[in-house]
Design a protein around this motif. Sequence first.
Motif, mmCIF file in Angstrom:
data_model
loop_
_atom_site.group_PDB
_atom_site.id
_atom_site.type_symbol
_atom_site.label_atom_id
_atom_site.label_comp_id
_atom_site.label_asym_id
_atom_site.label_seq_id
_atom_site.Cartn_x
_atom_site.Cartn_y
_atom_site.Cartn_z
ATOM 1 N N SER A 56 0.822 -1.209 0.000
ATOM 2 C CA SER A 56 0.000 0.000 0.000
ATOM 3 C C SER A 56 0.859 1.263 0.000
ATOM 4 O O SER A 56 0.484 2.268 -0.591
ATOM 5 C CB SER A 56 -0.993 -0.008 1.161
ATOM 6 N N LEU A 57 2.021 1.194 0.630
ATOM 7 C CA LEU A 57 2.937 2.348 0.614
ATOM 8 C C LEU A 57 3.453 2.578 -0.806
ATOM 9 O O LEU A 57 3.450 3.704 -1.304
ATOM 10 C CB LEU A 57 4.116 2.131 1.564
ATOM 11 N N ALA A 58 3.858 1.494 -1.453
ATOM 12 C CA ALA A 58 4.405 1.582 -2.801
ATOM 13 C C ALA A 58 3.332 2.076 -3.765
ATOM 14 O O ALA A 58 3.597 2.916 -4.627
ATOM 15 C CB ALA A 58 4.942 0.229 -3.243
ATOM 16 N N LYS A 59 2.135 1.596 -3.580
ATOM 17 C CA LYS A 59 1.024 1.959 -4.448
ATOM 18 C C LYS A 59 0.735 3.454 -4.336
ATOM 19 O O LYS A 59 0.481 4.131 -5.322
ATOM 20 C CB LYS A 59 -0.206 1.137 -4.061
ATOM 21 N N GLY A 60 0.746 3.958 -3.094
ATOM 22 C CA GLY A 60 0.486 5.374 -2.870
ATOM 23 C C GLY A 60 1.749 6.217 -2.977
ATOM 24 O O GLY A 60 1.733 7.389 -2.633
ATOM 25 N N LYS A 61 2.841 5.597 -3.403
ATOM 26 C CA LYS A 61 4.152 6.260 -3.496
ATOM 27 C C LYS A 61 4.510 6.967 -2.181
ATOM 28 O O LYS A 61 4.980 8.103 -2.174
ATOM 29 C CB LYS A 61 4.182 7.247 -4.670
ATOM 30 N N GLU A 62 4.211 6.284 -1.086
ATOM 31 C CA GLU A 62 4.514 6.844 0.226
ATOM 32 C C GLU A 62 5.676 6.089 0.830
ATOM 33 O O GLU A 62 6.057 5.032 0.364
ATOM 34 C CB GLU A 62 3.311 6.675 1.162
ATOM 35 N N GLU A 63 6.167 6.645 1.922
ATOM 36 C CA GLU A 63 7.206 5.952 2.668
ATOM 37 C C GLU A 63 6.854 6.009 4.138
ATOM 38 O O GLU A 63 6.353 7.011 4.627
ATOM 39 C CB GLU A 63 8.560 6.622 2.444
ATOM 40 N N ASN A 64 7.091 4.923 4.824
ATOM 41 C CA ASN A 64 6.904 4.920 6.269
ATOM 42 C C ASN A 64 7.894 3.914 6.842
ATOM 43 O O ASN A 64 7.532 2.858 7.342
ATOM 44 C CB ASN A 64 5.460 4.556 6.632
ATOM 45 N N GLN A 65 9.157 4.275 6.687
ATOM 46 C CA GLN A 65 10.222 3.372 7.105
ATOM 47 C C GLN A 65 10.116 2.974 8.581
ATOM 48 O O GLN A 65 10.304 1.814 8.910
ATOM 49 C CB GLN A 65 11.601 3.969 6.789
ATOM 50 N N PRO A 66 9.788 3.928 9.496
ATOM 51 C CA PRO A 66 9.717 3.519 10.907
ATOM 52 C C PRO A 66 8.707 2.391 11.141
ATOM 53 O O PRO A 66 8.952 1.493 11.936
ATOM 54 C CB PRO A 66 9.278 4.791 11.639
ATOM 55 N N LEU A 67 7.582 2.465 10.418
ATOM 56 C CA LEU A 67 6.561 1.433 10.582
ATOM 57 C C LEU A 67 7.030 0.106 9.976
ATOM 58 O O LEU A 67 6.850 -0.955 10.570
ATOM 59 C CB LEU A 67 5.252 1.903 9.937
ATOM 60 N N VAL A 68 7.639 0.207 8.790
ATOM 61 C CA VAL A 68 8.188 -0.993 8.146
ATOM 62 C C VAL A 68 9.211 -1.639 9.095
ATOM 63 O O VAL A 68 9.211 -2.846 9.308
ATOM 64 C CB VAL A 68 8.819 -0.657 6.774
ATOM 65 N N ASP A 69 10.055 -0.783 9.700
ATOM 66 C CA ASP A 69 11.065 -1.292 10.636
ATOM 67 C C ASP A 69 10.445 -2.002 11.825
ATOM 68 O O ASP A 69 10.978 -3.000 12.311
ATOM 69 C CB ASP A 69 11.955 -0.145 11.139
ATOM 70 N N LYS A 70 9.306 -1.475 12.303
ATOM 71 C CA LYS A 70 8.638 -2.123 13.442
ATOM 72 C C LYS A 70 8.208 -3.543 13.093
ATOM 73 O O LYS A 70 8.329 -4.452 13.897
ATOM 74 C CB LYS A 70 7.416 -1.306 13.879
ATOM 75 N N TYR A 71 7.666 -3.688 11.878
ATOM 76 C CA TYR A 71 7.253 -5.025 11.445
ATOM 77 C C TYR A 71 8.469 -5.940 11.298
ATOM 78 O O TYR A 71 8.440 -7.103 11.703
ATOM 79 C CB TYR A 71 6.493 -4.957 10.119
ATOM 80 N N ILE A 72 9.533 -5.399 10.708
ATOM 81 C CA ILE A 72 10.732 -6.214 10.503
ATOM 82 C C ILE A 72 11.315 -6.640 11.849
ATOM 83 O O ILE A 72 11.691 -7.803 12.039
ATOM 84 C CB ILE A 72 11.771 -5.454 9.632
#
Length: 146
Positions: A56-72
């Motif tokens: 959904s981030l890629a689709k909306g051309k957004e970035e939310n690295q902190p959230l991605v990091d939380k999942y990782i």
Amino acid sequence: MDFDFNKIKEMGLEYAEKGKNAAKDLAEKGKTQALIVNEQGKLLKAQRQLGALVYSLAKGKEENQPLVDKYIEMIDSIEGEIARLKASLTPAETAEVEFTEAEEPAAEEAPAAEAAPAEKPRKTCPQCGAPVSDDALFCNKCGAQL
Ligand SMILES: [Zn+2]
């Protein structure tokens, strides 16, 4: 005579104790396997959520690295926990767990299960009130753990 009797009694007690420990070992291992299956379920869910988030981030051309990091981070810690639990099992016991793991994705393929969650009334984040998906582990807006 007395001495022999005591020795037999001692041996009997020893074997009884061994039997008890073996039974306890088995119960512990069953518990470990159940814990692994539970962790694997959590892992699958976190991986799916991360996949959906990245999509959904890629689709909306957004970035939310902190959230991605939380999942990782969460996936890493679950994988660590699974590895730790598996280390206490024998290869045969681990194979039993693998079998369960392989079975699960097949059940997930039911189309009804995929379509249903999106239709449900939306859950909101307790921290910021933003709408969050039912399966989300973190809020997409503020990153709070749900
Ligand atoms: Zn929030």
